[in-house]
Design an enzyme around this catalytic site. Structure first.
Site, PDB file in Angstrom:
ATOM      1  NE  ARG A  61      -3.748  -0.383   2.362  1.00 36.99           N
ATOM      2  CZ  ARG A  61      -4.344  -0.864   3.451  1.00 36.99           C
ATOM      3  NH1 ARG A  61      -4.245  -0.239   4.598  1.00 36.99           N
ATOM      4  NH2 ARG A  61      -5.042  -1.973   3.386  1.00 36.99           N
TER       5      ARG A  61
ATOM      6  CB  CYS B 216     -11.933  -2.716   3.967  1.00 34.74           C
ATOM      7  SG  CYS B 216     -11.223  -3.705   5.287  1.00 34.74           S
ATOM      8  N   GLY B 217     -14.759  -1.563   2.746  1.00 29.54           N
ATOM      9  CA  GLY B 217     -15.476  -0.866   1.663  1.00 29.54           C
ATOM     10  C   GLY B 217     -16.519   0.098   2.220  1.00 29.54           C
TER      11      GLY B 217
ATOM     12  N   GLY C 277     -16.440  -7.264   1.563  1.00 31.61           N
ATOM     13  CA  GLY C 277     -16.426  -8.720   1.487  1.00 31.61           C
ATOM     14  C   GLY C 277     -16.521  -9.446   2.811  1.00 31.61           C
TER      15      GLY C 277
HETATM   16  C1  HEM Z   1      -9.503  -6.923  11.491  1.00 33.61           C
HETATM   17  C2  HEM Z   1      -9.322  -6.720  10.240  1.00 33.61           C
HETATM   18  C3  HEM Z   1      -9.673  -5.470   9.482  1.00 33.61           C
HETATM   19  C4  HEM Z   1     -10.440  -4.414   9.846  1.00 33.61           C
HETATM   20  C5  HEM Z   1     -11.203  -4.200  11.145  1.00 33.61           C
HETATM   21  C6  HEM Z   1     -10.438  -3.493   8.744  1.00 33.61           C
HETATM   22  C7  HEM Z   1     -11.137  -2.301   8.704  1.00 33.61           C
HETATM   23  C8  HEM Z   1     -11.021  -1.368   7.719  1.00 33.61           C
HETATM   24  C9  HEM Z   1     -11.791  -0.162   7.623  1.00 33.61           C
HETATM   25  C10 HEM Z   1     -12.880   0.273   8.585  1.00 33.61           C
HETATM   26  C11 HEM Z   1     -11.381   0.497   6.532  1.00 33.61           C
HETATM   27  C12 HEM Z   1     -11.969   1.803   5.993  1.00 33.61           C
HETATM   28  C13 HEM Z   1     -10.979   2.872   5.947  1.00 33.61           C
HETATM   29  C14 HEM Z   1     -11.485   4.230   6.358  1.00 33.61           C
HETATM   30  O1  HEM Z   1     -11.555   4.469   7.553  1.00 33.61           O
HETATM   31  O2  HEM Z   1     -11.824   5.055   5.522  1.00 33.61           O
HETATM   32  C15 HEM Z   1     -10.335  -0.281   5.929  1.00 33.61           C
HETATM   33  C16 HEM Z   1      -9.646   0.053   4.805  1.00 33.61           C
HETATM   34  C17 HEM Z   1      -8.979  -0.852   4.018  1.00 33.61           C
HETATM   35  N1  HEM Z   1      -8.802  -2.176   4.295  1.00 33.61           N
HETATM   36 FE1  HEM Z   1      -9.224  -3.079   5.991  1.00 33.61          FE
HETATM   37  N2  HEM Z   1      -9.653  -3.990   7.748  1.00 33.61           N
HETATM   38  C18 HEM Z   1      -9.197  -5.209   8.147  1.00 33.61           C
HETATM   39  C19 HEM Z   1      -8.411  -6.069   7.402  1.00 33.61           C
HETATM   40  C20 HEM Z   1      -8.082  -5.872   6.081  1.00 33.61           C
HETATM   41  C21 HEM Z   1      -7.453  -6.849   5.263  1.00 33.61           C
HETATM   42  C22 HEM Z   1      -7.034  -8.220   5.721  1.00 33.61           C
HETATM   43  C23 HEM Z   1      -7.337  -6.282   4.034  1.00 33.61           C
HETATM   44  C24 HEM Z   1      -6.818  -6.871   2.776  1.00 33.61           C
HETATM   45  C25 HEM Z   1      -5.908  -7.743   2.750  1.00 33.61           C
HETATM   46  C26 HEM Z   1      -7.851  -4.946   4.102  1.00 33.61           C
HETATM   47  C27 HEM Z   1      -7.861  -4.060   3.057  1.00 33.61           C
HETATM   48  C28 HEM Z   1      -8.192  -2.747   3.205  1.00 33.61           C
HETATM   49  C29 HEM Z   1      -7.943  -1.728   2.203  1.00 33.61           C
HETATM   50  C30 HEM Z   1      -7.298  -1.932   0.846  1.00 33.61           C
HETATM   51  C31 HEM Z   1      -8.426  -0.537   2.727  1.00 33.61           C
HETATM   52  C32 HEM Z   1      -8.312   0.839   2.092  1.00 33.61           C
HETATM   53  C33 HEM Z   1      -7.490   1.568   3.064  1.00 33.61           C
HETATM   54  C34 HEM Z   1      -6.261   2.378   2.869  1.00 33.61           C
HETATM   55  O3  HEM Z   1      -5.867   2.786   1.796  1.00 33.61           O
HETATM   56  O4  HEM Z   1      -5.648   2.639   3.953  1.00 33.61           O
HETATM   57  N3  HEM Z   1      -8.300  -4.729   5.360  1.00 33.61           N
HETATM   58  N4  HEM Z   1     -10.126  -1.408   6.666  1.00 33.61           N
HETATM   59  S1  SF4 Z   2     -10.772  -6.096   2.474  1.00 31.08           S
HETATM   60 FE1  SF4 Z   2     -11.602  -5.778   4.527  1.00 31.08          FE
HETATM   61  S2  SF4 Z   2     -13.864  -5.858   4.322  1.00 31.08           S
HETATM   62 FE2  SF4 Z   2     -12.930  -6.642   2.445  1.00 31.08          FE
HETATM   63  S3  SF4 Z   2     -12.946  -8.795   2.769  1.00 31.08           S
HETATM   64 FE3  SF4 Z   2     -10.935  -8.064   3.437  1.00 31.08          FE
HETATM   65  S4  SF4 Z   2     -11.086  -7.603   5.621  1.00 31.08           S
HETATM   66 FE4  SF4 Z   2     -13.165  -7.888   4.803  1.00 31.08          FE
END
Ligand code: HEM
Ligand code: SF4
Length: 565
Positions: free
Chosen positions: A78, A453-454, A448
């Site tokens: 990232r 995250c979406g 998903g």
């Molecule tokens: C406990 C596990 C996770 C939680 C609670 C979590 C939660 C979130 C949340 C709430 C966002 C929204 C960002 C915002 O505040 O605008 C985010 C962004 C994102 N998450 Fe997660 N996420 C988790 C794990 C993951 C995993 C495993 C992946 C993929 C492998 C992932 C990929 C992303 C991506 C690509 C973004 C865009 C954020 C950026 O550019 O910083 N997330 N996540």
């Molecule tokens: S990117 Fe975030 S919301 Fe999407 S499948 Fe992975 S952990 Fe779940």
């Protein structure tokens, strides 16, 4: 008998033992020994501090054992884009890295970042060095640190903005990204700073959300900021709480630092990974705006002036798509829709070239996963718009294409229950066919798994991935959350109790939106319409008949420590 370390204790121990930002040499070493020799603490924890995540095998959470997906010997990387501000040379470098090391794909994320996939440990040192040469960094793009600082992508260009705080966002980024003082926070920490009237970077879902506001002070108009704290989505969504503070321009950096310090020292939060975000001080520990403010003032060492009245934006949908004049005489910005953020290396390279040919080589990324070319002379805008559209990034697009957001999903994410990127593209095509000329803006967010995250909690139509059994086989399904919004009508989307297979989603949305078209009051937008209907009614619109509510099942188990975002 020694008790087994909890997940939180293990992560806390690992963080105490090492600041990964000081260990670049180890990453260089992994390039020589290869993936199988990388120790688990690096794969599961330390890599994140460098914006590097293990990549799932395409089966998401079902790919592995114990609720944890299986990692391939590849990484997602990232890249931070503070305030979404980008030069064509940087975009070209990202395109080039994607082509050479990332199988020619990349994603624009909901925090204005870029994400590469398929990167091998052997390639990592070169990827990191190339980015550094371009003035880009991955430092702190993941991990328990201050993440990318988001802001209005047209800061400094928007004729209607209150102020341009992007210099503050960049300064905060410079001071805080990779700063050893903040390498060990209880969990991730998100900051957004905007001077636009639309709050388009969603301050409500950040740990620190600063929005510009003016006041009359000693006979002069002074621009400062409203302060919101402790917002966040995930499985326990919480909209940020506004403090009684007018943050003066020169107090902004100290304020961001102060909240981060307060977070760092909130040791109670370090006991459970799932409850470690700042919002849990409010959700579980009884903090209020007043107690938070008292603590913050103690940390920063000054008292804030009282908050000014502010005008929350009415209908917050603002994707910046289309051609819009800038405040600079003779110039416009051109916003192109990138359906669910997915781009190819060739497309990125082409956009970089277009931005130079038709503009000044300046670009922006948005939190709606879109791309803007800025500083374009008026006479070039229509040619540029045509070229962008031909590339697959329409400048005039349907509300479905514009509103589609998708997280990583099973393609790359080890926690995913459903495939999201391909699904949301198909969904927009289906909806375009089924509801041509639909006249309302809407946010259509696909996520998903419950981690959001979406950002499905702030969407008009938020879809949360599930699996259901169909003819004996497990298939992708979605649970509907409706009526999420930010701004004046702020509200977390309501789980309405309806779930269907992924295949049936377009039909359900078609029924819902047709109902809206027929029964809305004159001028009533979707947000108001959803707000005035009960879950039962909305469920009926989706299903086409009365149906019993389905519980929104929470994740079967907590996320294992190796796969948190
Ligand atoms: C406990 C596990 C996770 C939680 C609670 C979590 C939660 C979130 C949340 C709430 C966002 C929204 C960002 C915002 O505040 O605008 C985010 C962004 C994102 N998450 Fe997660 N996420 C988790 C794990 C993951 C995993 C495993 C992946 C993929 C492998 C992932 C990929 C992303 C991506 C690509 C973004 C865009 C954020 C950026 O550019 O910083 N997330 N996540
Ligand atoms: S990117 Fe975030 S919301 Fe999407 S499948 Fe992975 S952990 Fe779940």
């Amino acid at each position: 008998m020694a008790t087994k370390e909890t997940k939180a204790q293990r992560v806390e121990r690992l963080k105490r033992e090492k600041n990964p930002w000081e260990a670049l040499e180890e990453i260089r070493g992994f390039a020589r020994v290869g993936f199988p020799a990388i120790p688990p603490e690096w794969l599961g924890t330390y890599m994140r501090w460098w914006g590097v995540y293990t990549q799932g095998d395409g089966a998401g959470v079902l790919g592995g054992a114990n609720g944890e997906g299986k990692a391939l010997p590849y990484f997602m990387v990232r890249i931070r884009i503070p305030n979404g501000i980008l030069r064509s040379s940087q975009l070209r470098a990202i395109a080039d890295l994607s082509r050479r090391f990332g199988r020619g794909v990349a994603d624009i994320t909901v925090r204005q970042n870029f994400q590469l996939h398929w990167v091998t440990p052997e390639a990592l040192p070169e990827v990191l060095e190339t980015l550094q040469q371009q003035g880009l960094t991955t430092l702190g793009a993941c991990g328990d640190v201050i993440r990318n600082i988001t802001g209005c992508p047209v800061a400094g260009l928007d004729a209607d903005e209150i102020c341009d705080p992007s210099p503050l966002a960049l300064e905060a980024s410079r001071l805080l990204a990779g700063n050893a003082e903040f390498y060990n926070l209880p969990r991730k920490f998100k900051v957004s700073l905007t001077g636009c009237r639309d709050w388009c970077s969603y301050p409500e879902i950040n740990d620190v959300g600063l929005t510009a506001v003016t006041r009359q002070f000693r006979g002069q108009t002074e621009t400062g900021f409203s302060l919101r704290v402790a917002g966040g989505l995930s499985t326990d969504p919480h909209l940020a709480v506004r403090l009684n503070a007018f943050v003066r321009w020169n107090q902004v950096i100290d304020t961001i630092r102060g909240v981060a310090e307060l977070f760092r020292t909130a040791d109670g939060l370090r006991e459970h990974r799932e409850r470690a975000r700042l919002k849990f001080l409010f959700l579980r520990e009884g903090w209020t705006a007043e107690t938070f403010q008292t603590e913050l003032e103690r940390v920063v060492g000054f008292k804030f002036d009282p908050a000014e009245q502010e005008l929350a934006p009415h209908d917050i949908y603002r994707d910046h798509i289309g051609i819009h004049p800038q405040k600079q005489e003779g110039l416009s910005f051109v916003g192109a829709a990138v359906v669910r953020g997915r781009v190819s290396a060739d497309q990125l390279q082409a956009v970089a070239e277009l931005s130079e040919r038709f503009g000044s080589g300046d670009l922006r990324t948005t939190v709606m996963q879109n791309l803007l070319v800025v500083n374009v002379p008026h006479h070039n805008t229509s040619s540029l718009a045509k070229e962008l559209t031909d590339l697959g990034f329409p400048v005039q697009a349907s509300p479905f294409v514009r509103g589609a957001i998708a997280c990583s999903g099973t393609e790359f994410c080890k926690l995913a229950i459903t495939e999201t990127k391909g699904f949301s593209r198909w969904l927009t095509e289906e909806l375009d066919d089924r509801l041509p000329g639909f006249d309302q803006e809407l946010k259509l967010h696909v996520t998903g798994c419950p981690n959001s995250c979406g950002q499905h909690w702030i969407a008009d139509i938020g879809l949360e991935g599930k699996k259901i059994k169909s003819n004996g086989a497990l298939v992708d399904a979605y649970y509907f959350c409706l009526g999420g919004s930010v701004g004046a009508l702020q509200s977390i989307a309501r789980p309405v109790g309806y779930r269907c297979s992924a295949q049936e989603v377009p039909e359900a949305i078609e029924r819902l939106l047709r109902q809206y078209r027929v029964t809305r009051e004159p001028g009533e937008n979707l947000r108001r319409y959803f707000a005035r209907h009960s879950n039962e009614e909305l469920r009926q619109f989706l299903a086409g008949q009365q149906v019993d509510p389905v519980e929104r099942d929470l994740p079967a188990a907590a996320a294992p420590h190796t796969v948190e975002g």
